[in-house]
Design a protein around this motif. Structure first.
Motif, PDB file in Angstrom:
ATOM      1  N   HIS A 118      -7.021   2.742   2.794  1.00 11.81           N
ATOM      2  CA  HIS A 118      -7.266   3.952   3.522  1.00 11.81           C
ATOM      3  C   HIS A 118      -6.470   3.861   5.190  1.00 11.81           C
ATOM      4  O   HIS A 118      -5.068   4.556   5.795  1.00 11.81           O
ATOM      5  CB  HIS A 118      -8.304   4.437   3.847  1.00 11.81           C
ATOM      6  CG  HIS A 118      -7.713   6.302   4.530  1.00 11.81           C
ATOM      7  ND1 HIS A 118      -7.114   7.244   4.415  1.00 11.81           N
ATOM      8  CD2 HIS A 118      -8.549   6.419   5.991  1.00 11.81           C
ATOM      9  CE1 HIS A 118      -7.438   8.143   4.934  1.00 11.81           C
ATOM     10  NE2 HIS A 118      -7.817   7.592   6.105  1.00 11.81           N
ATOM     11  N   HIS A 119      -6.476   2.722   5.421  1.00 10.10           N
ATOM     12  CA  HIS A 119      -6.838   2.341   7.456  1.00 10.10           C
ATOM     13  C   HIS A 119      -5.147   1.941   7.192  1.00 10.10           C
ATOM     14  O   HIS A 119      -3.964   1.964   7.868  1.00 10.10           O
ATOM     15  CB  HIS A 119      -7.753   1.579   7.668  1.00 10.10           C
ATOM     16  CG  HIS A 119      -7.004   1.013   8.853  1.00 10.10           C
ATOM     17  ND1 HIS A 119      -7.273   1.826  10.011  1.00 10.10           N
ATOM     18  CD2 HIS A 119      -6.273  -0.429   9.137  1.00 10.10           C
ATOM     19  CE1 HIS A 119      -6.265   0.894  11.344  1.00 10.10           C
ATOM     20  NE2 HIS A 119      -5.944  -0.620  10.767  1.00 10.10           N
ATOM     21  N   VAL A 167       0.812  -1.068  -0.046  1.00 11.45           N
ATOM     22  CA  VAL A 167       0.295   0.107   0.177  1.00 11.45           C
ATOM     23  C   VAL A 167       1.606   1.161  -0.296  1.00 11.45           C
ATOM     24  O   VAL A 167       0.335   2.189  -1.145  1.00 11.45           O
ATOM     25  CB  VAL A 167      -1.374   0.285   1.379  1.00 11.45           C
ATOM     26  CG1 VAL A 167      -1.947   1.511   1.243  1.00 11.45           C
ATOM     27  CG2 VAL A 167      -2.280  -0.892   1.191  1.00 11.45           C
ATOM     28  N   ILE A 168       2.124   1.534   1.088  1.00 10.34           N
ATOM     29  CA  ILE A 168       2.927   2.438   1.106  1.00 10.34           C
ATOM     30  C   ILE A 168       3.617   2.619   0.026  1.00 10.34           C
ATOM     31  O   ILE A 168       3.769   3.780  -0.990  1.00 10.34           O
ATOM     32  CB  ILE A 168       4.102   2.767   1.679  1.00 10.34           C
ATOM     33  CG1 ILE A 168       2.885   2.121   3.468  1.00 10.34           C
ATOM     34  CG2 ILE A 168       5.021   3.503   2.449  1.00 10.34           C
ATOM     35  CD1 ILE A 168       2.614   3.384   3.387  1.00 10.34           C
ATOM     36  N   ASP A 185      -5.868   5.787  -3.638  1.00 13.51           N
ATOM     37  CA  ASP A 185      -6.322   4.597  -2.457  1.00 13.51           C
ATOM     38  C   ASP A 185      -7.526   3.867  -3.175  1.00 13.51           C
ATOM     39  O   ASP A 185      -7.623   2.182  -3.293  1.00 13.51           O
ATOM     40  CB  ASP A 185      -7.305   5.144  -1.058  1.00 13.51           C
ATOM     41  CG  ASP A 185      -6.733   5.617  -0.420  1.00 13.51           C
ATOM     42  OD1 ASP A 185      -5.292   5.688  -0.493  1.00 13.51           O
ATOM     43  OD2 ASP A 185      -6.926   6.264   0.275  1.00 13.51           O
ATOM     44  N   THR A 186      -8.469   3.723  -4.325  1.00 10.84           N
ATOM     45  CA  THR A 186      -9.142   3.611  -5.138  1.00 10.84           C
ATOM     46  C   THR A 186      -8.826   2.403  -5.790  1.00 10.84           C
ATOM     47  O   THR A 186      -9.129   1.280  -6.333  1.00 10.84           O
ATOM     48  CB  THR A 186      -9.963   4.508  -6.422  1.00 10.84           C
ATOM     49  OG1 THR A 186     -10.972   5.188  -5.110  1.00 10.84           O
ATOM     50  CG2 THR A 186     -11.565   4.091  -6.837  1.00 10.84           C
ATOM     51  N   HIS A 241      -6.756  -2.841  -7.664  1.00 11.66           N
ATOM     52  CA  HIS A 241      -5.453  -4.065  -7.931  1.00 11.66           C
ATOM     53  C   HIS A 241      -5.169  -5.274  -6.624  1.00 11.66           C
ATOM     54  O   HIS A 241      -5.291  -5.557  -7.345  1.00 11.66           O
ATOM     55  CB  HIS A 241      -4.199  -3.044  -8.525  1.00 11.66           C
ATOM     56  CG  HIS A 241      -3.656  -2.733  -8.749  1.00 11.66           C
ATOM     57  ND1 HIS A 241      -3.987  -3.472 -10.097  1.00 11.66           N
ATOM     58  CD2 HIS A 241      -3.476  -0.731  -9.187  1.00 11.66           C
ATOM     59  CE1 HIS A 241      -3.456  -2.559 -11.289  1.00 11.66           C
ATOM     60  NE2 HIS A 241      -4.095  -0.626 -10.941  1.00 11.66           N
ATOM     61  N   MET A 242      -5.930  -4.507  -5.309  1.00 10.94           N
ATOM     62  CA  MET A 242      -5.430  -5.598  -4.886  1.00 10.94           C
ATOM     63  C   MET A 242      -6.913  -6.447  -3.882  1.00 10.94           C
ATOM     64  O   MET A 242      -6.341  -7.261  -2.938  1.00 10.94           O
ATOM     65  CB  MET A 242      -5.111  -4.584  -2.902  1.00 10.94           C
ATOM     66  CG  MET A 242      -3.348  -3.490  -3.507  1.00 10.94           C
ATOM     67  SD  MET A 242      -3.033  -3.861  -2.003  1.00 10.94           S
ATOM     68  CE  MET A 242      -2.101  -4.682  -0.684  1.00 10.94           C
ATOM     69  N   ASN A 243      -7.392  -5.557  -5.058  1.00  8.46           N
ATOM     70  CA  ASN A 243      -9.154  -6.766  -4.201  1.00  8.46           C
ATOM     71  C   ASN A 243      -9.265  -6.718  -2.950  1.00  8.46           C
ATOM     72  O   ASN A 243     -10.086  -7.304  -2.560  1.00  8.46           O
ATOM     73  CB  ASN A 243      -9.297  -8.321  -5.230  1.00  8.46           C
ATOM     74  CG  ASN A 243      -9.152  -8.585  -6.150  1.00  8.46           C
ATOM     75  OD1 ASN A 243      -9.507  -7.311  -7.070  1.00  8.46           O
ATOM     76  ND2 ASN A 243      -7.883  -9.521  -6.512  1.00  8.46           N
ATOM     77  N   LEU A 244      -9.466  -5.018  -2.473  1.00 11.05           N
ATOM     78  CA  LEU A 244      -9.627  -4.973  -1.352  1.00 11.05           C
ATOM     79  C   LEU A 244     -10.511  -3.286  -2.026  1.00 11.05           C
ATOM     80  O   LEU A 244     -10.689  -2.910  -2.509  1.00 11.05           O
ATOM     81  CB  LEU A 244      -8.594  -4.598  -0.017  1.00 11.05           C
ATOM     82  CG  LEU A 244      -7.564  -5.948   0.293  1.00 11.05           C
ATOM     83  CD1 LEU A 244      -6.419  -5.433   0.478  1.00 11.05           C
ATOM     84  CD2 LEU A 244      -8.665  -6.659   0.668  1.00 11.05           C
ATOM     85  N   VAL A 245     -11.706  -2.688  -0.409  1.00  4.95           N
ATOM     86  CA  VAL A 245     -11.986  -2.269  -0.351  1.00  4.95           C
ATOM     87  C   VAL A 245     -11.554  -0.330   0.203  1.00  4.95           C
ATOM     88  O   VAL A 245     -10.166  -0.646   0.773  1.00  4.95           O
ATOM     89  CB  VAL A 245     -12.996  -1.853   1.306  1.00  4.95           C
ATOM     90  CG1 VAL A 245     -14.231  -1.078   1.485  1.00  4.95           C
ATOM     91  CG2 VAL A 245     -13.785  -3.034   0.991  1.00  4.95           C
ATOM     92  N   ARG A 246     -11.870   0.340  -0.621  1.00  3.95           N
ATOM     93  CA  ARG A 246     -10.788   1.458  -0.328  1.00  3.95           C
ATOM     94  C   ARG A 246     -10.909   2.110   1.258  1.00  3.95           C
ATOM     95  O   ARG A 246      -9.393   2.365   1.424  1.00  3.95           O
ATOM     96  CB  ARG A 246     -11.325   2.715  -0.982  1.00  3.95           C
ATOM     97  CG  ARG A 246     -11.051   4.177  -1.065  1.00  3.95           C
ATOM     98  CD  ARG A 246     -12.081   5.460  -1.909  1.00  3.95           C
ATOM     99  NE  ARG A 246     -12.277   5.564  -0.809  1.00  3.95           N
ATOM    100  CZ  ARG A 246     -12.388   6.450   0.948  1.00  3.95           C
ATOM    101  NH1 ARG A 246     -10.853   6.087   0.923  1.00  3.95           N
ATOM    102  NH2 ARG A 246     -13.712   6.405   1.125  1.00  3.95           N
TER     103      ARG A 246
END
Length: 146
Positions: free
Chosen positions: A123-124, A97-98, A108-109, A114-119
């Motif tokens: 952010h977290h 993420v970094i 973030d979107t 790309h990572m199949n996660l929620v925005r």
């Protein structure tokens, strides 16, 4: 009345002579113009001050002096040794993420996609990773982490 052949040759020679003189005169004018321009705009290295010479310096960046992290089929080059060392202490998901956020300029979107996660999860991860990185870097600077 027609000119004799010798008069024609003399006239042609005079025309050629005049042409050559005009050509040489114009070449001299061009040369002087170029020389004047060089005198105004060019400086010999020996005439430069040490400060001016130092501004002409450049340093090459080599990959050996940086660390390359592989993130989701992207290569991300980290030149700062302290940051690259601190990133190694993070879990892979967080340093992904970094790196995607700060080194590959993704939002973030985009990262979430790309990572199949929620925005909000991205952010977290980014916020908590930055806090953790700060602590790790302070520990490395102080010699607490090696």
């Amino acid at each position: 009345m027609e000119q004799s052949s010798s008069e024609k040759q003399l006239r042609i020679r005079k025309q050629f002579d005049s042409f050559c003189k005009t050509l040489l005169k114009n070449e001299m004018i061009d040369y002087e113009r170029a020389r004047s321009y060089r005198q105004k705009h060019e400086v010999s290295f020996s005439e430069l001050t040490q400060e001016e010479l130092s501004r002409l310096n450049t340093e090459d960046d080599y990959i050996a002096e940086s660390e390359v992290f592989r993130v989701l089929d992207y290569d991300s080059e980290v030149k700062d040794e302290l940051i690259s060392e601190a990133l190694k202490y993070l879990p892979e998901k967080k340093w992904n993420v970094i790196l995607l956020s700060f080194f590959l300029d993704m939002t973030d979107t985009e990262i979430a996609k790309h990572m199949n996660l929620v925005r909000s999860t991205i952010h977290h991860h980014r916020v908590s990773s930055l806090q953790t990185l700060k602590k790790i870097m302070e520990g490395i600077r102080n010699g607490e982490i090696k």
